[in-house]
Design a protein around this motif. Structure first.
Motif, short mmCIF file in Angstrom:
data_model
loop_
_atom_site.label_atom_id
_atom_site.label_comp_id
_atom_site.label_asym_id
_atom_site.label_seq_id
_atom_site.Cartn_x
_atom_site.Cartn_y
_atom_site.Cartn_z
N THR A 224 0.91 -1.02 -0.08
CA THR A 224 -0.20 -0.26 -0.24
C THR A 224 0.82 1.21 -0.14
O THR A 224 2.04 1.42 0.71
N GLU A 279 -6.07 15.14 4.22
CA GLU A 279 -6.43 13.99 3.93
C GLU A 279 -4.66 13.51 4.38
O GLU A 279 -3.84 13.08 4.05
N ARG A 282 -3.60 5.26 3.36
CA ARG A 282 -3.32 5.20 2.61
C ARG A 282 -4.37 4.08 1.32
O ARG A 282 -5.37 4.10 1.77
N ARG A 283 -3.81 3.71 -0.04
CA ARG A 283 -4.40 3.82 -0.82
C ARG A 283 -3.67 2.50 -1.84
O ARG A 283 -1.95 2.42 -1.35
N ARG A 284 -4.00 1.63 -2.24
CA ARG A 284 -2.78 1.01 -3.25
C ARG A 284 -2.89 1.20 -4.75
O ARG A 284 -3.60 2.34 -4.84
N THR A 286 -2.14 2.31 -8.45
CA THR A 286 -2.70 1.85 -9.22
C THR A 286 -2.10 1.34 -10.63
O THR A 286 -0.55 1.17 -10.66
#
Length: 300
Positions: A224, A279, A282-284, A286
């Motif tokens: 992540t 903000e 977590r994010r994966r 692209t």
């Protein structure tokens, strides 16, 4: 429908290795995206699958059997460069191509008219191909790949030059074919489209398949990332934090890769030191970010 298998296929042009033992399978009913930089080997692999080129080693199989000339008549192929007769009119050309694949004249006419209507070419059906816009030529090229109701679809950059409406039409067609059990493989540089459409993706670099799997599998393996939006932060604020790599830095937020030992609260503290944080999460990564990482061998 059976699966299409590319098994340890290699191809050289003199000292240049175009493909180095490339293997992947396009399953029945699957949309498989084949992505890589220019010259990575995508078109060579597709041409070998179609029999346009001969492999130096390895094998292409359909339904577990080696692909023959008879098998290839069941394939639908859309080349990146135009493969149409420029001075021939759209309808007669599609009928002719369908007949070459074994359809009777009546069947060929019915199928050609169906795809002409489906792809929005009704008003251009009796125009010469060379008089069409590039986008409409691309639609005719797709119709040529579909007109004989193929058992496999191999498409090289099918979305190139299409407007958003045409992209939606082509996407629907590919989904429909896959839903009917047809293995569909296509290459594209439009990674957001590949990510949205495909069941699985293969990434090729310098003739080698370096990653293959679903988007979730590929991006999940990458770990992540941390997204931080600190409007008052000056550019490069995160570069001073040990164990942190800046993936991208834009007005809407900074995307960071953290080494396993880095506490994200350390990053939050550094961000808050610049002012308010709008903000933090977590994010994966692209597919586009993963692609950039993979094709550069992990180097930015």
């Amino acid at each position: 429908m059976p699966d299409l298998e590319i098994d340890r296929v290699s191809k050289r042009y003199g000292d240049v290795v175009a493909l180095d033992s490339v293997s992947f399978t396009v399953r029945s009913g699957e949309l498989f995206g084949f992505v890589g930089s220019n010259g990575a080997g995508k078109t060579t692999a597709m041409r070998i699958a179609l029999g346009v080129l001969a492999a130096d080693s390895g094998q292409v199989r359909f339904g577990g059997e080696p692909v023959t000339h008879e098998t290839r008549t069941r394939f639908g192929y859309m080349p990146e460069e135009r493969g149409l007769y420029p001075k021939m009119k759209v309808l007669p050309q599609l009928v002719y191509l369908a007949e070459l694949h074994g359809l009777s004249t009546n069947e060929a006419h019915r199928s050609a008219e169906n795809w002409i209507a489906r792809l929005g070419l009704a008003e251009r059906r009796l125009d010469e191909v060379q008089k069409l816009s590039l986008g409409n030529q691309q639609r005719v090229q797709l119709a040529a790949a579909l007109v004989h109701d193929p058992s496999v679809l191999v498409l090289d950059e099918p979305f190139s030059g299409l407007d958003p409406i045409a992209v939606d039409v082509m996407s629907d067609v590919l989904r429909e074919k896959a839903a009917r059990g047809v293995p569909v493989v296509f290459s594209s540089h439009q990674l957001d489209l590949v990510e949205r459409l495909c069941d699985r993706i293969g990434i090729i670099r310098s003739g080698r398949l370096v990653a293959c799997g679903s988007v979730a599998e590929l991006t999940g393996g990458a770990g992540t990332q941390l997204v931080v939006h600190a409007p008052a932060a000056s550019p490069g604020w995160a570069k001073r934090i040990p164990g942190v790599r800046v993936v991208s830095e834009e007005p809407g937020g900074t995307v960071l890769d953290l080494e396993p030992e880095v506490d994200d609260q350390t990053v939050l503290a550094a961000a808050l030191a610049t002012g308010p944080v709008r903000e933090f999460g977590r994010r994966r990564p692209t597919l586009a970010e993963l692609f950039r990482h993979v094709v550069t061998g992990g180097e930015r």
